[in-house]
Motif scaffolding. Structure first.
Motif, PDB file in Angstrom:
ATOM      1  N   HIS A   1       0.851  -1.192   0.000  1.00 12.37           N
ATOM      2  CA  HIS A   1       0.000   0.000   0.000  1.00 12.37           C
ATOM      3  C   HIS A   1       0.885   1.239   0.000  1.00 12.37           C
ATOM      4  O   HIS A   1       1.717   1.423   0.896  1.00 12.37           O
ATOM      5  CB  HIS A   1      -0.914   0.022   1.234  1.00 12.37           C
ATOM      6  N   ARG A   2       0.708   2.066  -1.027  1.00 15.19           N
ATOM      7  CA  ARG A   2       1.468   3.300  -1.127  1.00 15.19           C
ATOM      8  C   ARG A   2       0.577   4.468  -0.721  1.00 15.19           C
ATOM      9  O   ARG A   2      -0.335   4.848  -1.447  1.00 15.19           O
ATOM     10  CB  ARG A   2       1.971   3.503  -2.556  1.00 15.19           C
ATOM     11  N   GLY A   3       0.873   5.025   0.451  1.00 15.88           N
ATOM     12  CA  GLY A   3       0.124   6.180   0.896  1.00 15.88           C
ATOM     13  C   GLY A   3       0.785   7.480   0.470  1.00 15.88           C
ATOM     14  O   GLY A   3       1.777   7.495  -0.269  1.00 15.88           O
ATOM     15  N   ALA A   4       0.244   8.592   0.948  1.00 24.10           N
ATOM     16  CA  ALA A   4       0.795   9.894   0.589  1.00 24.10           C
ATOM     17  C   ALA A   4       2.146  10.136   1.250  1.00 24.10           C
ATOM     18  O   ALA A   4       2.989  10.853   0.710  1.00 24.10           O
ATOM     19  CB  ALA A   4      -0.185  10.996   0.985  1.00 24.10           C
ATOM     20  N   ARG A   5       2.370   9.524   2.408  1.00 23.88           N
ATOM     21  CA  ARG A   5       3.609   9.780   3.143  1.00 23.88           C
ATOM     22  C   ARG A   5       4.331   8.515   3.584  1.00 23.88           C
ATOM     23  O   ARG A   5       5.350   8.611   4.266  1.00 23.88           O
ATOM     24  CB  ARG A   5       3.320  10.641   4.370  1.00 23.88           C
ATOM     25  N   GLN A   6       3.826   7.351   3.226  1.00 25.58           N
ATOM     26  CA  GLN A   6       4.493   6.126   3.644  1.00 25.58           C
ATOM     27  C   GLN A   6       4.067   4.974   2.744  1.00 25.58           C
ATOM     28  O   GLN A   6       3.036   5.053   2.072  1.00 25.58           O
ATOM     29  CB  GLN A   6       4.156   5.789   5.104  1.00 25.58           C
ATOM     30  N   VAL A   7       4.878   3.947   2.722  1.00 22.75           N
ATOM     31  CA  VAL A   7       4.549   2.717   2.013  1.00 22.75           C
ATOM     32  C   VAL A   7       4.533   1.594   3.046  1.00 22.75           C
ATOM     33  O   VAL A   7       5.366   1.553   3.956  1.00 22.75           O
ATOM     34  CB  VAL A   7       5.570   2.424   0.900  1.00 22.75           C
ATOM     35  N   THR A   8       3.543   0.724   2.912  1.00 22.55           N
ATOM     36  CA  THR A   8       3.392  -0.402   3.832  1.00 22.55           C
ATOM     37  C   THR A   8       3.422  -1.688   3.034  1.00 22.55           C
ATOM     38  O   THR A   8       2.729  -1.818   2.017  1.00 22.55           O
ATOM     39  CB  THR A   8       2.069  -0.303   4.606  1.00 22.55           C
ATOM     40  N   VAL A   9       4.247  -2.621   3.486  1.00 25.05           N
ATOM     41  CA  VAL A   9       4.300  -3.941   2.861  1.00 25.05           C
ATOM     42  C   VAL A   9       3.940  -4.973   3.920  1.00 25.05           C
ATOM     43  O   VAL A   9       4.344  -4.861   5.083  1.00 25.05           O
ATOM     44  CB  VAL A   9       5.698  -4.229   2.265  1.00 25.05           C
ATOM     45  N   GLU A  10       3.172  -5.956   3.507  1.00 27.31           N
ATOM     46  CA  GLU A  10       2.744  -7.011   4.425  1.00 27.31           C
ATOM     47  C   GLU A  10       2.834  -8.343   3.703  1.00 27.31           C
ATOM     48  O   GLU A  10       2.287  -8.508   2.603  1.00 27.31           O
ATOM     49  CB  GLU A  10       1.317  -6.754   4.910  1.00 27.31           C
ATOM     50  N   ILE A  11       3.517  -9.282   4.296  1.00 31.20           N
ATOM     51  CA  ILE A  11       3.712 -10.614   3.716  1.00 31.20           C
ATOM     52  C   ILE A  11       3.147 -11.638   4.684  1.00 31.20           C
ATOM     53  O   ILE A  11       3.611 -11.737   5.831  1.00 31.20           O
ATOM     54  CB  ILE A  11       5.205 -10.898   3.448  1.00 31.20           C
ATOM     55  N   THR A  12       2.148 -12.389   4.243  1.00 29.80           N
ATOM     56  CA  THR A  12       1.470 -13.371   5.091  1.00 29.80           C
ATOM     57  C   THR A  12       1.507 -14.724   4.403  1.00 29.80           C
ATOM     58  O   THR A  12       1.227 -14.825   3.196  1.00 29.80           O
ATOM     59  CB  THR A  12       0.006 -12.957   5.341  1.00 29.80           C
ATOM     60  N   ASP A  13       1.852 -15.765   5.163  1.00 29.87           N
ATOM     61  CA  ASP A  13       1.875 -17.113   4.610  1.00 29.87           C
ATOM     62  C   ASP A  13       0.934 -18.006   5.410  1.00 29.87           C
ATOM     63  O   ASP A  13       0.435 -17.622   6.463  1.00 29.87           O
ATOM     64  CB  ASP A  13       3.299 -17.684   4.612  1.00 29.87           C
ATOM     65  N   ASN A  14       0.689 -19.197   4.899  1.00 27.63           N
ATOM     66  CA  ASN A  14      -0.196 -20.152   5.574  1.00 27.63           C
ATOM     67  C   ASN A  14       0.589 -21.302   6.198  1.00 27.63           C
ATOM     68  O   ASN A  14       0.044 -22.399   6.404  1.00 27.63           O
ATOM     69  CB  ASN A  14      -1.230 -20.709   4.589  1.00 27.63           C
ATOM     70  N   GLY A  15       1.868 -21.063   6.474  1.00 25.45           N
ATOM     71  CA  GLY A  15       2.700 -22.138   6.998  1.00 25.45           C
ATOM     72  C   GLY A  15       2.670 -22.210   8.516  1.00 25.45           C
ATOM     73  O   GLY A  15       1.859 -21.579   9.190  1.00 25.45           O
TER      74      GLY A  15
END
Length: 412
Positions: A343-357
């Motif tokens: 997610h690229r916001g106006a003042r920050q970028v957020t990355v989220e990595i989720t697995d099913n392990g």
């Protein structure tokens, strides 16, 4: 105690001489000429000779003109002058000892000599060096001893020195000690900044090498293990899968070598041809996902927010976080599916990595290697944060937030 009076006249002259020497260099001085100043032993010898010439010129009247003292007294005075100035050659190596010796020689000189030579310059120089090398207490003690001795001479009836002169001498000596201590602090701060920068650079290089080499080698390991397993289970049907895996291994190893050469080229600081491949960033996320899919993971990517390009350092950090997270999933999570949200916001970028392990990953970075710690350091270096731990619906989740300003965006 007539001799204590004469240091007063040379305090200003001595302060100027002290300011011209601090470990062989002037504090904060910028050379106007492009001549290289002497260093090391040559600087020590130049200092000793320079001070000797200054003192000798100021004491020449003891050798010419009308005699005011006996020749033995004159010879003793010049011997003390020579010894005090010669001791300056060892000042940077033994500052406190040399300063004490010069102070003693100076005191004896002013007591036995009728002529008012500027030998006080030598002591002022040594006092400055003592303070500039961090011996503040010794410098204060030597300065206080000088003031006390001069004051005792005044009280004992020395008509050449009055209370105002003692006060001025105190001010000059305090100023010399203060200047030396300021230089010591400046040098200490410069060394601390340099060491901190070197440490940060080592950490940055370690993260880059870990992310680049670790990711690619992990993929090679997973792909080769999968190819061997398929060949072992079904040699006839596994041949095609093995060929695909070997092709992926070839591409992955070539990419690892390219990035490793680029990193080592930066470390060598040589004029090499710039790499033709684009730098690592979210624009190359497709290659990263394709490599993970070849390793057997079902990777899905979700973009949201603005589409403008991120600043280079933020783009690289986000890419490396995703890269290391996928590497950890391959190594430890025993997962089959991974979802990457950006997610690229106006003042920050957020990355989220989720697995099913259900791998042994831990948020404190105690898993094999230092992947989570490296990701967290990347985020913190840019003012962001990173969390890692079990997800709400099982599996494992890594979430990083990296801020930036609107003006920091590079052109698309």
């Amino acid at each position: 105690m007539r001799g204590e009076a004469r240091p007063i006249r040379h305090a200003e002259e001595g302060a100027a001489g002290a300011a011209a020497y601090a470990g062989g260099m002037a504090p904060g001085a910028v050379p106007r000429l492009r001549l290289r100043p002497p260093r090391g032993r040559a600087a020590d010898a130049a200092l000793a000779c320079g001070v000797f010439v200054l003192v000798a010129v100021g004491t020449l009247r003891s050798l010419i003109g009308e005699r005011q003292e006996s020749w033995p007294a004159t010879v003793l005075g010049w011997t003390l002058i020579t010894a005090a100035c010669a001791a300056l050659y060892f000042c940077r190596r033994r500052p406190v000892v040399v300063a004490a010796f010069v102070l003693a020689a100076t005191a004896v000189y002013y007591l036995v000599s009728v002529y008012d030579g500027p030998l006080m310059v030598a002591f002022v120089v040594t006092l400055y060096v003592v303070a500039s090398q961090g011996h503040l207490q010794a410098a204060i003690a030597l300065a206080a001893l000088t003031v006390i001795a001069t004051g005792i001479g005044t009280v004992a009836g020395n008509d050449d020195v009055n209370g105002v002169a003692v006060f001025m001498l105190t001010g000059w000596l305090v100023g010399v000690v203060a200047l030396g201590w300021v230089r010591h602090n400046r040098l200490a701060l410069a060394r601390e900044v340099e060491e901190r920068a070197a440490t940060e650079e080592r950490l940055r290089i370690a993260r880059e090498l870990h992310d680049v080499v670790g990711h690619h080698l992990s993929l090679i390991n997973v792909q080769s293990a999968a190819a061997l397993r398929r060949l072992h289970k079904n040699p006839a049907k596994g041949e095609q899968s093995a060929q695909e895996a070997l092709g992926a291994i070839k591409d992955t190893s070539r990419e690892a070598l390219r990035e490793l050469r680029a990193t080592l080229g930066v470390l060598r600081q040589v004029d090499e041809t710039a790499p033709t491949a684009p730098p690592a960033g979210l624009d190359r996320l497709g290659e990263l996902v394709a490599s993970a899919r070849l390793a057997g993971l079902d990777v899905r990517v979700r973009f949201s927010g603005e589409r403008e390009r991120l600043p280079t350092e933020v783009d690289l950090a986000a890419y490396r976080i995703i890269q290391e997270s996928l590497t950890n999933v391959n190594r430890h999570a025993h997962a089959t599916a991974v979802t990457v949200r950006i997610h690229r916001g106006a003042r920050q970028v957020t990355v989220e990595i989720t697995d099913n392990g259900h791998g042994p990953a831990a948020a404190d970075g105690t898993t094999p290697g230092s992947g989570i710690r490296g990701m967290r350091e990347r985020a913190h270096a840019l003012g962001g944060e990173l969390t890692a731990g079990p997800g709400p619906d099982g599996g494992f989740t890594v979430r990083g937030r990296i801020p930036y300003t609107n003006g920091a965006r590079s052109p698309s």
